[in-house]
Design a protein around this motif. Structure first.
Motif, PDB file in Angstrom:
ATOM      1  N   VAL A 139      37.859 153.262 102.671  1.00 34.70           N
ATOM      2  CA  VAL A 139      38.845 152.795 101.883  1.00 34.70           C
ATOM      3  C   VAL A 139      38.155 152.562 100.538  1.00 34.70           C
ATOM      4  CG1 VAL A 139      40.211 151.848 103.702  1.00 34.70           C
ATOM      5  CG2 VAL A 139      38.706 150.277 102.390  1.00 34.70           C
ATOM      6  N   ASP A 140      36.954 152.526 100.313  1.00 34.45           N
ATOM      7  CA  ASP A 140      36.390 152.043  98.957  1.00 34.45           C
ATOM      8  C   ASP A 140      35.086 152.912  98.661  1.00 34.45           C
ATOM      9  OD1 ASP A 140      35.841 150.797  96.711  1.00 34.45           O
ATOM     10  OD2 ASP A 140      35.083 149.062  97.583  1.00 34.45           O
ATOM     11  N   SER A 141      34.243 152.806  99.053  1.00 37.82           N
ATOM     12  CA  SER A 141      32.902 153.482  98.393  1.00 37.82           C
ATOM     13  C   SER A 141      32.752 154.822  98.414  1.00 37.82           C
ATOM     14  CB  SER A 141      31.610 152.579  98.993  1.00 37.82           C
ATOM     15  OG  SER A 141      31.678 152.887 100.387  1.00 37.82           O
ATOM     16  N   ALA A 187      39.089 143.457 104.499  1.00 38.05           N
ATOM     17  CA  ALA A 187      39.071 142.846 103.436  1.00 38.05           C
ATOM     18  C   ALA A 187      39.481 143.516 102.144  1.00 38.05           C
ATOM     19  CB  ALA A 187      37.813 141.909 103.197  1.00 38.05           C
ATOM     20  N   GLU A 188      38.685 144.427 102.137  1.00 39.90           N
ATOM     21  CA  GLU A 188      39.169 145.552 101.081  1.00 39.90           C
ATOM     22  C   GLU A 188      40.569 146.119 101.172  1.00 39.90           C
ATOM     23  OE1 GLU A 188      36.796 146.036  98.365  1.00 39.90           O
ATOM     24  OE2 GLU A 188      34.962 145.198  98.896  1.00 39.90           O
ATOM     25  N   VAL A 189      41.091 146.353 102.397  1.00 39.70           N
ATOM     26  CA  VAL A 189      42.374 146.912 102.654  1.00 39.70           C
ATOM     27  C   VAL A 189      43.263 145.781 101.899  1.00 39.70           C
ATOM     28  CG1 VAL A 189      44.069 147.520 104.198  1.00 39.70           C
ATOM     29  CG2 VAL A 189      41.758 148.314 104.342  1.00 39.70           C
ATOM     30  N   GLY A 250      38.234 139.515  93.429  1.00 37.03           N
ATOM     31  CA  GLY A 250      37.440 138.661  94.362  1.00 37.03           C
ATOM     32  C   GLY A 250      35.890 138.976  94.165  1.00 37.03           C
ATOM     33  N   HIS A 251      35.717 140.025  93.476  1.00 31.67           N
ATOM     34  CA  HIS A 251      34.474 140.550  93.447  1.00 31.67           C
ATOM     35  C   HIS A 251      33.134 139.574  92.611  1.00 31.67           C
ATOM     36  CE1 HIS A 251      35.811 143.703  95.744  1.00 31.67           C
ATOM     37  NE2 HIS A 251      34.685 144.423  95.761  1.00 31.67           N
ATOM     38  N   THR A 252      33.856 139.153  91.446  1.00 32.70           N
ATOM     39  CA  THR A 252      33.063 138.273  90.672  1.00 32.70           C
ATOM     40  C   THR A 252      32.411 137.003  91.564  1.00 32.70           C
ATOM     41  OG1 THR A 252      34.188 138.903  88.953  1.00 32.70           O
ATOM     42  CG2 THR A 252      32.825 137.050  88.651  1.00 32.70           C
ATOM     43  N   ASN A 272      28.600 139.643 105.058  1.00 28.07           N
ATOM     44  CA  ASN A 272      28.513 140.604 104.518  1.00 28.07           C
ATOM     45  C   ASN A 272      29.596 140.852 103.262  1.00 28.07           C
ATOM     46  OD1 ASN A 272      31.029 141.386 105.412  1.00 28.07           O
ATOM     47  ND2 ASN A 272      30.208 142.048 107.501  1.00 28.07           N
ATOM     48  N   HIS A 273      29.450 142.018 102.619  1.00 29.95           N
ATOM     49  CA  HIS A 273      30.205 142.162 101.325  1.00 29.95           C
ATOM     50  C   HIS A 273      31.676 141.978 101.609  1.00 29.95           C
ATOM     51  CE1 HIS A 273      31.334 143.861  97.490  1.00 29.95           C
ATOM     52  NE2 HIS A 273      32.127 144.826  98.211  1.00 29.95           N
ATOM     53  N   GLY A 274      32.157 142.505 102.530  1.00 27.47           N
ATOM     54  CA  GLY A 274      33.651 142.492 102.750  1.00 27.47           C
ATOM     55  C   GLY A 274      34.049 140.885 103.015  1.00 27.47           C
ATOM     56  N   ALA A 276      32.172 138.510 101.932  1.00 28.87           N
ATOM     57  CA  ALA A 276      32.160 137.674 100.535  1.00 28.87           C
ATOM     58  C   ALA A 276      33.310 137.988  99.755  1.00 28.87           C
ATOM     59  CB  ALA A 276      30.780 138.061  99.965  1.00 28.87           C
ATOM     60  N   VAL A 277      34.008 139.120  99.763  1.00 26.40           N
ATOM     61  CA  VAL A 277      34.907 139.418  98.953  1.00 26.40           C
ATOM     62  C   VAL A 277      36.366 138.622  99.470  1.00 26.40           C
ATOM     63  CG1 VAL A 277      36.567 141.348  98.470  1.00 26.40           C
ATOM     64  CG2 VAL A 277      34.220 141.765  98.189  1.00 26.40           C
ATOM     65  N   ALA A 278      36.181 138.606 100.890  1.00 29.35           N
ATOM     66  CA  ALA A 278      37.530 137.728 101.304  1.00 29.35           C
ATOM     67  C   ALA A 278      37.412 136.312 100.839  1.00 29.35           C
ATOM     68  CB  ALA A 278      37.351 137.730 102.883  1.00 29.35           C
TER      69      ALA A 278
HETATM   70 ZN    ZN Z   1      33.899 145.914  97.411  1.00 33.11          ZN
END
Ligand code: ZN
Ligand code: ADP
Length: 368
Positions: A139-141, A187-189, A250-252, A272-274, A276-278
């Protein structure tokens, strides 16, 4: 009947994102994406034993004369290094000393970023076909052409914009993905609903159980819709001069949490990344409400949905608000007069706000 979904990325770079079950076995699809007489499969030590043979067999069925080699790295973000990048180039040099090759990235975001960057640099650029095997990468990278490796000084500091020739997301591979990784992708979804479409948030609320259970139809729909949002934005703003920055909702905050925990060798307690973004999205929503941009009820709705997906929504114990603020100020997006954030006006509508005073950010980090 084929259940494959196709999302088109338009603009300067054009390519298809194909989404559906068992696509790694589809030789017509792979043949269509493949150019040149050589292919280098880049993967990691978890994914290669599960799927590399199948991809190789499909490539052979597609192009019997193709020369195929593989380059497998140990799993984990700590492997996204210049050293591994050099090894990938060495593997290409051994395979063929020409531009007559395609790089096949088989794995999650780490593999996709590393393989994509190697493809971007080998003889000034050859094709990369992305075969993402994590929900996050699907969905992202894998979409949008950002490729990079990390430096000791920070994540993704060396890289290139290099759009893939094609993205083929085989949803069947998600069955072997650890549950925690699946939830991180969710989380990215959720992010796409949060910044672009409140109705998609409602859809996610209704399909949360199916998604968590790994239901193929629900996952395909969530992936296709996420890719549609991302494709639209990167088609209009491929180099992140403007609206593509909205994808950093959410990424900053999230990056500050990741940096503060330490990337390298982070234990399982680290987010993990997702994840932390949550947490970062909830903080961004709360900052939006605190600054009077958005209703507090939307923050609660976002938090409830993320919790339903088993994602964390509060800052992990032991991380100091002042230290997180200092990380954000170091971030490349920081400006002299206050920080810049992607905030929202309401669920489904994001905007970029500059000059946010430090004390307002600290209040949110302190939970006030
Ligand atoms: Zn991300
Ligand atoms: P991400 O895609 O989340 O950025 P990674 O590339 O680090 O991250 O992948 C996350 C982890 O999941 C890695 O340990 C990777 O080896 C593993 N992995 C990736 N895809 C699969 C899969 N389909 N089945 C099992 N494990 C997988």
């Amino acid at each position: 009947m084929s259940t494959m979904r196709t999302v088109k990325v338009d603009g300067e770079a054009r390519y298809d994102i194909c989404i559906g079950p068992n696509l790694l076995g589809d030789s017509t699809l792979l043949a269509h994406a493949l150019r040149g007489r050589h292919a280098l499969i880049v993967s990691d030590g978890n994914v290669a034993p599960l799927y590399a043979d199948r991809v190789e067999a499909t490539l052979r069925a597609a192009r019997p004369a193709l020369t195929i080699a593989s380059f497998v790295i140990p799993p984990g973000e700590q492997e996204k290094t210049l050293a591994r990048f050099c090894q990938a180039l060495d593997a290409l040099a051994q395979l063929c000393a020409t531009r007559d090759a395609t790089v096949i990235a088989l794995g999650g975001g780490v593999v996709g970023d590393l393989a994509g960057f190697a493809a971007a640099c080998w003889m000034r650029g050859i094709d990369v076909v992305q075969l993402p095997t994590t929900l996050l990468a699907m969905v992202d990278s894998s979409v949008g052409g950002k490729t990079a490796v990390d430096l000791p000084a920070g994540k993704n500091l060396v890289g290139a914009f290099h759009p893939p020739r094609a993205v083929i997301a085989d949803t069947t591979t998600l069955r072997t993905l650890p549950g925690r990784e699946l939830r991180a992708g969710l989380a990215e979804v959720v992010k796409y609903g949060a910044i672009f479409d409140a109705e998609f948030l409602t859809w996610l609320e209704h399909h949360a159980d199916a998604l968590l259970a790994g239901d193929d139809a629900a996952l395909s729909e969530a992936i296709a819709r996420s890719c549609e949002y991302k494709a639209e934005v990167v088609s209009r703003d491929p180099y992140e001069h403007g609206e593509r920055a909205l994808l950093n909702f959410g990424h900053t905050f999230g990056h500050a949490i990741e940096a503060e925990q330490g990337y390298a060798g982070a234990g399982s307690a680290a987010l993990n990344h997702g994840e932390a973004v949550a947490v970062g999205m909830v903080l961004a929503a709360r900052l939006s409400a605190a600054l009077g941009h958005a209703p507090a009820a939307d923050t609660h709705r976002l938090q409830a949905l993320l919790q339903r997906f088993g994602l964390p929504t509060v800052i992990p114990a032991g991380l100091e608000p002042e230290a997180l603020l200092a990380r954000m100020r170091l971030d490349k997006k920081a400006e002299a007069a206050g920080l810049r954030f992607v905030l929202w006006e309401r669920a489904g509508l994001a905007k970029i706000v500059s000059g946010v005073p430090d004390d307002r950010v600290l209040d949110v980090l302190r939970g006030r």
